[in-house]
Design a protein around this motif. Structure first.
Motif, PDB file in Angstrom:
ATOM      1  N   MET A   1       0.820  -1.185   0.000  1.00  0.00           N
ATOM      2  CA  MET A   1       0.000   0.000   0.000  1.00  0.00           C
ATOM      3  C   MET A   1       0.868   1.254   0.000  1.00  0.00           C
ATOM      4  SD  MET A   1      -3.102   0.820  -0.014  1.00  0.00           S
ATOM      5  CE  MET A   1      -4.250   2.059   0.359  1.00  0.00           C
ATOM      6  N   GLU A   2       1.982   1.188   0.696  1.00  0.00           N
ATOM      7  CA  GLU A   2       2.878   2.340   0.766  1.00  0.00           C
ATOM      8  C   GLU A   2       3.489   2.635  -0.604  1.00  0.00           C
ATOM      9  OE1 GLU A   2       3.836   5.448   2.862  1.00  0.00           O
ATOM     10  OE2 GLU A   2       2.764   3.780   3.753  1.00  0.00           O
ATOM     11  N   GLU A   3       3.795   1.586  -1.371  1.00  0.00           N
ATOM     12  CA  GLU A   3       4.341   1.781  -2.711  1.00  0.00           C
ATOM     13  C   GLU A   3       3.316   2.440  -3.618  1.00  0.00           C
ATOM     14  OE1 GLU A   3       4.393  -1.279  -1.243  1.00  0.00           O
ATOM     15  OE2 GLU A   3       6.466  -1.234  -0.565  1.00  0.00           O
ATOM     16  N   LEU A   4       2.051   2.070  -3.461  1.00  0.00           N
ATOM     17  CA  LEU A   4       0.985   2.666  -4.254  1.00  0.00           C
ATOM     18  C   LEU A   4       0.845   4.155  -3.942  1.00  0.00           C
ATOM     19  CD1 LEU A   4      -1.315   2.304  -6.276  1.00  0.00           C
ATOM     20  CD2 LEU A   4      -2.793   1.705  -4.355  1.00  0.00           C
ATOM     21  N   GLY A   9       2.186   9.643  -6.090  1.00  0.00           N
ATOM     22  CA  GLY A   9       2.761  10.941  -5.764  1.00  0.00           C
ATOM     23  C   GLY A   9       1.986  11.676  -4.690  1.00  0.00           C
ATOM     24  N   ASP A  10       1.329  10.951  -3.853  1.00  0.00           N
ATOM     25  CA  ASP A  10       0.541  11.525  -2.753  1.00  0.00           C
ATOM     26  C   ASP A  10      -0.523  12.497  -3.249  1.00  0.00           C
ATOM     27  OD1 ASP A  10       1.839  10.063  -0.809  1.00  0.00           O
ATOM     28  OD2 ASP A  10       3.404  11.556  -0.566  1.00  0.00           O
ATOM     29  N   VAL A  11      -0.994  12.306  -4.480  1.00  0.00           N
ATOM     30  CA  VAL A  11      -2.042  13.168  -5.021  1.00  0.00           C
ATOM     31  C   VAL A  11      -3.385  12.839  -4.387  1.00  0.00           C
ATOM     32  CG1 VAL A  11      -3.307  13.741  -7.131  1.00  0.00           C
ATOM     33  CG2 VAL A  11      -0.830  13.500  -7.178  1.00  0.00           C
ATOM     34  N   PHE A  12      -3.635  11.580  -4.166  1.00  0.00           N
ATOM     35  CA  PHE A  12      -4.938  11.147  -3.674  1.00  0.00           C
ATOM     36  C   PHE A  12      -4.994  11.005  -2.159  1.00  0.00           C
ATOM     37  CE2 PHE A  12      -4.788   9.412  -8.047  1.00  0.00           C
ATOM     38  CZ  PHE A  12      -5.797  10.193  -8.561  1.00  0.00           C
ATOM     39  N   TYR A  13      -3.953  11.445  -1.466  1.00  0.00           N
ATOM     40  CA  TYR A  13      -3.936  11.346  -0.009  1.00  0.00           C
ATOM     41  C   TYR A  13      -3.656  12.716   0.590  1.00  0.00           C
ATOM     42  CZ  TYR A  13      -3.840   6.334  -0.654  1.00  0.00           C
ATOM     43  OH  TYR A  13      -4.162   5.061  -1.016  1.00  0.00           O
ATOM     44  N   GLN A  52      -2.674   9.914   7.403  1.00  0.00           N
ATOM     45  CA  GLN A  52      -2.975  10.148   5.997  1.00  0.00           C
ATOM     46  C   GLN A  52      -4.279   9.449   5.652  1.00  0.00           C
ATOM     47  OE1 GLN A  52       0.333   8.987   3.537  1.00  0.00           O
ATOM     48  NE2 GLN A  52       1.066  11.083   3.484  1.00  0.00           N
ATOM     49  N   VAL A  53      -5.173  10.173   4.994  1.00  0.00           N
ATOM     50  CA  VAL A  53      -6.462   9.620   4.580  1.00  0.00           C
ATOM     51  C   VAL A  53      -6.652   9.878   3.095  1.00  0.00           C
ATOM     52  CG1 VAL A  53      -7.521   9.876   6.853  1.00  0.00           C
ATOM     53  CG2 VAL A  53      -7.709  11.716   5.201  1.00  0.00           C
TER      54      VAL A  53
END
Length: 82
Positions: A1-4, A9-13, A52-53
């Motif tokens: 999950m961390e790789e995803l 690029g942390d766009v969705f979190y 992080q959500v």
């Protein structure tokens, strides 16, 4: 999950910070020989948690863009093939 998460690029979190504050009294017992005494002491506690959500607005915007692209591509394909 961390790789995803890193791949996206942390766009969705997004980071959310939750702070909870509590105060009140706590009881403590002390024994001196055969005498037992209970006293109440005040306490105050502040806890901060950062996590992080999933950012639902970013996900919704991404889905909307993909659906728009698929719709336009389908319409263009049907117009060209006819």
């Amino acid at each position: 999950m961390e790789e995803l998460k890193q791949w996206l690029g942390d766009v969705f979190y997004k980071e959310v910070t939750d702070t909870t504050h509590s105060e009140g009294y706590t009881s403590e017992r002390y024994a001196y020989g055969s005498t037992t005494t209970t006293i109440q002491l005040p306490y105050e506690d502040t806890t901060t948690v950062t996590r992080q959500v999933l950012d639902w607005q970013s996900v919704g915007a991404f889905v909307l863009v993909v659906l728009t692209f698929v719709t336009i591509a389908t319409l263009l394909r049907s117009a060209v093939l006819k």
